[in-house]
Structure formats: structure tokens, C-alpha cells
Design a protein around this motif. Structure first.
Motif, mmCIF file in Angstrom:
data_model
loop_
_atom_site.group_PDB
_atom_site.id
_atom_site.type_symbol
_atom_site.label_atom_id
_atom_site.label_comp_id
_atom_site.label_asym_id
_atom_site.label_seq_id
_atom_site.Cartn_x
_atom_site.Cartn_y
_atom_site.Cartn_z
ATOM 1 N N GLY A 211 0.816 -1.200 0.000
ATOM 2 C CA GLY A 211 0.000 0.000 0.000
ATOM 3 C C GLY A 211 0.851 1.252 0.000
ATOM 4 N N GLY A 212 0.210 2.400 0.261
ATOM 5 C CA GLY A 212 0.946 3.657 0.302
ATOM 6 C C GLY A 212 1.458 4.061 -1.057
ATOM 7 N N ALA A 213 2.724 4.450 -1.103
ATOM 8 C CA ALA A 213 3.362 4.878 -2.348
ATOM 9 C C ALA A 213 4.713 4.194 -2.479
ATOM 10 C CB ALA A 213 3.529 6.400 -2.366
ATOM 11 N N LEU A 214 5.042 3.784 -3.691
ATOM 12 C CA LEU A 214 6.325 3.121 -3.962
ATOM 13 C C LEU A 214 7.069 3.848 -5.069
ATOM 14 C CD1 LEU A 214 5.328 -0.674 -4.039
ATOM 15 C CD2 LEU A 214 6.207 0.620 -2.112
ATOM 16 N N LYS A 225 7.671 7.234 2.629
ATOM 17 C CA LYS A 225 6.956 7.488 3.873
ATOM 18 C C LYS A 225 5.495 7.690 3.521
ATOM 19 C CE LYS A 225 10.824 9.728 6.266
ATOM 20 N NZ LYS A 225 11.335 11.008 6.809
ATOM 21 N N ARG A 226 4.610 7.097 4.307
ATOM 22 C CA ARG A 226 3.202 7.110 3.936
ATOM 23 C C ARG A 226 2.634 8.525 3.971
ATOM 24 N NH1 ARG A 226 -0.491 3.316 3.308
ATOM 25 N NH2 ARG A 226 0.776 1.699 4.268
ATOM 26 N N PRO A 227 2.241 9.042 2.797
ATOM 27 C CA PRO A 227 1.610 10.356 2.761
ATOM 28 C C PRO A 227 0.148 10.246 3.182
ATOM 29 C CG PRO A 227 1.655 9.415 0.566
ATOM 30 C CD PRO A 227 2.338 8.428 1.480
ATOM 31 N N PRO A 228 -0.528 11.384 3.399
ATOM 32 C CA PRO A 228 -1.967 11.302 3.663
ATOM 33 C C PRO A 228 -2.676 10.725 2.447
ATOM 34 C CG PRO A 228 -1.318 13.568 3.195
ATOM 35 C CD PRO A 228 -0.049 12.782 3.339
ATOM 36 N N LEU A 279 5.523 14.665 -1.403
ATOM 37 C CA LEU A 279 4.757 13.652 -0.663
ATOM 38 C C LEU A 279 5.425 13.322 0.665
ATOM 39 C CD1 LEU A 279 3.706 11.161 -3.494
ATOM 40 C CD2 LEU A 279 2.262 12.825 -2.332
ATOM 41 N N GLU A 280 6.748 13.229 0.681
ATOM 42 C CA GLU A 280 7.447 12.912 1.924
ATOM 43 C C GLU A 280 7.340 14.080 2.904
ATOM 44 O OE1 GLU A 280 11.325 11.185 1.349
ATOM 45 O OE2 GLU A 280 10.315 9.276 0.910
ATOM 46 N N GLU A 281 7.322 15.300 2.383
ATOM 47 C CA GLU A 281 7.121 16.471 3.241
ATOM 48 C C GLU A 281 5.713 16.435 3.847
ATOM 49 O OE1 GLU A 281 7.077 21.025 2.112
ATOM 50 O OE2 GLU A 281 9.117 20.234 1.993
ATOM 51 N N MET A 282 4.727 16.040 3.026
ATOM 52 C CA MET A 282 3.344 15.952 3.526
ATOM 53 C C MET A 282 3.195 14.846 4.560
ATOM 54 S SD MET A 282 1.290 16.496 -0.075
ATOM 55 C CE MET A 282 -0.371 16.658 0.579
ATOM 56 N N GLU A 370 -15.039 8.393 -7.203
ATOM 57 C CA GLU A 370 -14.419 9.265 -6.201
ATOM 58 C C GLU A 370 -13.749 8.358 -5.185
ATOM 59 O OE1 GLU A 370 -15.626 12.754 -2.961
ATOM 60 O OE2 GLU A 370 -17.121 12.035 -4.404
ATOM 61 N N THR A 371 -12.429 8.457 -5.068
ATOM 62 C CA THR A 371 -11.702 7.523 -4.210
ATOM 63 C C THR A 371 -10.455 8.224 -3.675
ATOM 64 O OG1 THR A 371 -10.726 5.296 -4.106
ATOM 65 C CG2 THR A 371 -10.513 6.456 -6.199
ATOM 66 N N SER A 372 -9.467 7.461 -3.269
ATOM 67 C CA SER A 372 -8.243 8.057 -2.739
ATOM 68 C C SER A 372 -7.046 7.215 -3.135
ATOM 69 C CB SER A 372 -8.322 8.173 -1.205
ATOM 70 O OG SER A 372 -8.454 6.885 -0.620
ATOM 71 N N ILE A 373 -5.853 7.826 -3.034
ATOM 72 C CA ILE A 373 -4.602 7.114 -3.269
ATOM 73 C C ILE A 373 -3.755 7.178 -2.007
ATOM 74 C CG2 ILE A 373 -4.543 7.346 -5.774
ATOM 75 C CD1 ILE A 373 -2.834 9.828 -5.473
ATOM 76 N N GLY A 374 -2.803 6.250 -1.907
ATOM 77 C CA GLY A 374 -2.045 6.123 -0.673
ATOM 78 C C GLY A 374 -2.748 5.203 0.308
ATOM 79 N N ALA A 375 -3.607 4.320 -0.211
ATOM 80 C CA ALA A 375 -4.437 3.439 0.615
ATOM 81 C C ALA A 375 -3.589 2.348 1.278
ATOM 82 C CB ALA A 375 -5.524 2.800 -0.247
ATOM 83 N N PRO A 376 -4.103 1.740 2.363
ATOM 84 C CA PRO A 376 -3.378 0.628 2.987
ATOM 85 C C PRO A 376 -3.318 -0.597 2.079
ATOM 86 C CG PRO A 376 -5.535 0.916 4.011
ATOM 87 C CD PRO A 376 -5.327 2.083 3.099
#
Length: 406
Positions: A211-214, A225-228, A279-282, A370-376
Motif C-alpha cells: 500500500g501507500g506509495a512506492l 513514507k506514507r503520505p496522507p 509527498l514525503e514532506e506531507m 471518487e476515491t483516494s490514493i495512498g491506501a493501505p
């Protein structure tokens, strides 16, 4: 061996930045998409193993006793976790496909049988069970639906056979496995992806697992690092395209205009790196408006670069124009030439504003989520933790009430 119902889910993926440039050694950022694939595994003692995939119309069952009598030595030749052509040919005999079975259906069944036989054959007897897999992800849209399927299968079968523990504790609604267990899930999911795709990069199953971002570059995968969880619109133009042809066209354009295209690829790489920095700053500070403004600028720049590479399409231009008219920023995701796009939704947007954009996009004939990214990544759940439509779908399918997905 596990005796209770097991509920597992895994996310799809989108490429945030780095499409096509990644083929030429540049950085790509892949993020988990919170449209998920759900699997329900029900152990029983009926002597059957069944697979129900309503999204693609598959419902198959095999006698466990017949599978138990098979000579499975072909799975042990060399490294048992490396599928080879000969193994798949033998699996086709086991699968006993009907003549009207499509390639898409064959590969989904082969991936299941491969993982089931390889993971469960260490047991004293192959387990009887029912598996239902239902997905929010449209197949064949470049959103990692096959990887989410393979990850769910690997996680469920490894847990069933106690190769990894069930991490769900009493009182918990959802849980995730340890890093070590996720490594094993990802390893087996990659084998499922090899059955389906032949020579996958490993990015899709890694995103679905963790999950998250790679970040991906030249075969090396590392987690950010996992962003919001950034809210997006995911839009499917429903325009078919050939990833292979689009990749070849970019390569030919690079050969024809190296002094023009090579800097474009370098610039796309810089966009990926700058997005990674933001993203890492966020992830380490409270996200501020300037973070979203930077992400929007990067989206616009990358979309223009991708058009210059020749992988745009009139449908994608229309998508960008419609969202820009509402003050939003979009880009293609994946191969381009049609397919899917993403639109970043700032946190200051109201519900009616988002709804107006969605209506404008569906009015163009596009599908819109309508969804999101950076999901588990891959997770195990209790029934109560799943949204009612998801649980009702799985429960109804397991009861034999559904023949296909809506």
C-alpha cells in the motif's frame, strides 16, 4: 488449519508520475488506489474446492480427492516458486477448461490453481474450501486488478495453511500482517502475476501488498513514507489501447528525435523526484495549501510531457478540459492512448463542487469514481468492518445467490 471464514482485501494501483519514462530507466511513482479487491475464503468438509469470480463470470469447482491423486511432482522441478511453461501446460490439464473459455478466464483460473496447489500441497490433505473474489476494480484498465487478485489469494491461502498467522485480534475490525509475512505474501503474489502476465515488473503486486506509495526504478522498489490519503477522481475513458504499441511508439520517437525526447524523459524523471519530495514532506508535516498547488503544477507539466511523447488521446484532452473548467488538474495514468486518468481533489472542495465535476465527466460517457490514493495494502477484516454493499455482495455470492457482479 484455519476453520473460520477469512476476509481479505487488497488495493489496486495507479501510476502517479513516470509513465513511459520508467521503461527508459527513469523513476516512476506508483500509489495504492482505494478501489479494492475482496476475497472471502470459507473452509468446509464437502470434498470440493470452488472458485467464484463474478466480475468475469467464472464459477468453477474441483474434487479435492481428484486433485490429491494428481502427480504434483511437476510443481517441484527446480525452484517450486518459479512457474515455467511446462508447469502451466500441466495445470491446464488439471483445470479442464471448457472450449468457450476466454484467455482472460483461463489465466485467472490457472493463477488460482497454481497458488492453491503450491501453497497447500504441504498439508496432509488438500483443503476443501470455497473462494469468492469480488472487485471494485475494472479489469483490463491498467489499475492492477490482477495483482490485487493474486495478493488476496496468496494472503488467504498462506493464512489458511498457517504459513503466516492471522494477525486479526479479538476486538479488531481490520489488521495487517508483519513486514516479514508481507514479504512472503508478495513473493507468492508475484508468482501469480507471472502466471497471468508472463514477465511482470513486480510493481503492481508490491503496491497491492504494502500500500501507500512506492518508487520504482530499473527493477528496484522502495516504499515512500506514507503520505496522507489524497482524494482523487479516477476516470475511465473506456477508450481501448495497446500498452505494447504505445511503449513502442515512444521508443521509436526517441530514436527519431533523440535530442528532443531524451530531455522530455529526463524532465519527467525530475517531476517524479519533485513529487516524491512533496509527498514525503506531507507525510512529516501537516499538509498545507502550497503542497496541493505543487502537486497540481506537477500534474499539469507531466500531462503536457506525455502528450509530447505521443501517448495522449482526444478523450484524455477532453477529460483535462472538463476538470480544468472546474479548477481541477488531471493527467493520464498508465499507458495513455485512452484508458484512465486521475484528477486531484483538494481538501477545500465541497461535496456539490465534486459532484458537479463527476456529472460533467459522466456526461462525456466516462466512468468516474471518487476515491483516494495512498491506501493501505493487503488487510484482513471482520465482516462488520466491511462496507455493507461489499459484505452483502460476498455473503450473497457465497450463498450462491449471485451469478455475476452488477
Amino acid at each position: 488449519m484455519l476453520s473460520d471464514v477469512l476476509l481479505v482485501s487488497a488495493p489496486g494501483k495507479v501510476i502517479l508520475h513516470g509513465e513511459h519514462a520508467v521503461v527508459h530507466g527513469k523513476v516512476a511513482l506508483a500509489v495504492a488506489l482505494n478501489l479494492r479487491t475482496f476475497l472471502q475464503l470459507q473452509p468446509h468438509s464437502s470434498g470440493k474446492v470452488s472458485l467464484n469470480l463474478p466480475n468475469i463470470g467464472i464459477k468453477r469447482a474441483w474434487d479435492v480427492a481428484r486433485l490429491q491423486l494428481l502427480d504434483m511432482s511437476f510443481l517441484e522441478q527446480g525452484d517450486p516458486t518459479v512457474p515455467i511453461l511446462e508447469k502451466l501446460e500441466k495445470l491446464k490439464e488439471v483445470a479442464d477448461f471448457p472450449e468457450d473459455c476466454t484467455d482472460h478466464e483461463r489465466l485467472a483460473v490457472l493463477a488460482f490453481l497454481y497458488l492453491y496447489l503450491c501453497i497447500c500441497r504441504k498439508q496432509r490433505a488438500l483443503p476443501s474450501l470455497d473462494i469468492v473474489v469480488w472487485s471494485e476494480l475494472p479489469p483490463g484498465a491498467g489499475l492492477g486488478s490482477s495483482a490485487a487478485y493474486s495478493v488476496c489469494l496468496a494472503a488467504a491461502l498462506l493464512t489458511l495453511c498457517e504459513e503466516i498467522p492471522n494477525p486479526l485480534k479479538d476486538g479488531e475490525a481490520s489488521s495487517r500482517w508483519t513486514a516479514e509475512d508481507l514479504e512472503l505474501i508478495n513473493k507468492w503474489a508475484f508468482q501469480g502475476e507471472k502466471v497471468i502476465h508472463g514477465n511482470p515488473s513486480g510493481v503492481d503486486n508490491a503496491v497491492s501488498t504494502w500500500g501507500g506509495a512506492l518508487r520504482y526504478q530499473q527493477g528496484k522498489i522502495s516504499s515512500l513514507k506514507r503520505p496522507p490519503a489524497l482524494k482523487i477522481l479516477l476516470i475511465n475513458t473506456k477508450v481501448p489501447r495497446s500498452t505494447k504499441a504505445l511503449v513502442l511508439n515512444v521508443r521509436n520517437r526517441l530514436l527519431k528525435f533523440p535530442k528532443i525526447v531524451a530531455p522530455l524523459l529526463t524532465s519527467i524523471n525530475a517531476i517524479s523526484l519533485e513529487c516524491e519530495r512533496v509527498l514525503e514532506e506531507m507525510a512529516t508535516a501537516v499538509p498545507a495549501p502550497e503542497h496541493y498547488l505543487a502537486l497540481e503544477e506537477l500534474i499539469d507539466m507531466n500531462q503536457h510531457h506525455l502528450n509530447a511523447l505521443g501517448v495522449g488521446h482526444t478523450s484524455l484532452d477532453q477529460l483535462c478540459q472538463v476538470t480544468m473548467a472546474h479548477g481541477l488538474h488531471s493527467k493520464l495514468t498508465g499507458a495513455g492512448g485512452g484508458g484512465c486518468g486521475i484528477t486531484l481533489l483538494r481538501p477545500d472542495l465541497t461535496g456539490p463542487e465534486v459532484e458537479a465535476v463527476k456529472q460533467a465527466l459522466t456526461g462525456c460517457g466516462f466512468d468516474c469514481w471518487e476515491t483516494s490514493i495512498g491506501a493501505p495494502g493487503v488487510s484482513v477484516h471482520t465482516a462488520a468492518s466491511l462496507d455493507a454493499p461489499v459484505w452483502q455482495a460476498l455473503d450473497g455470492l457465497c450463498a450462491g445467490q449471485w451469478a455475476s457482479s452488477s
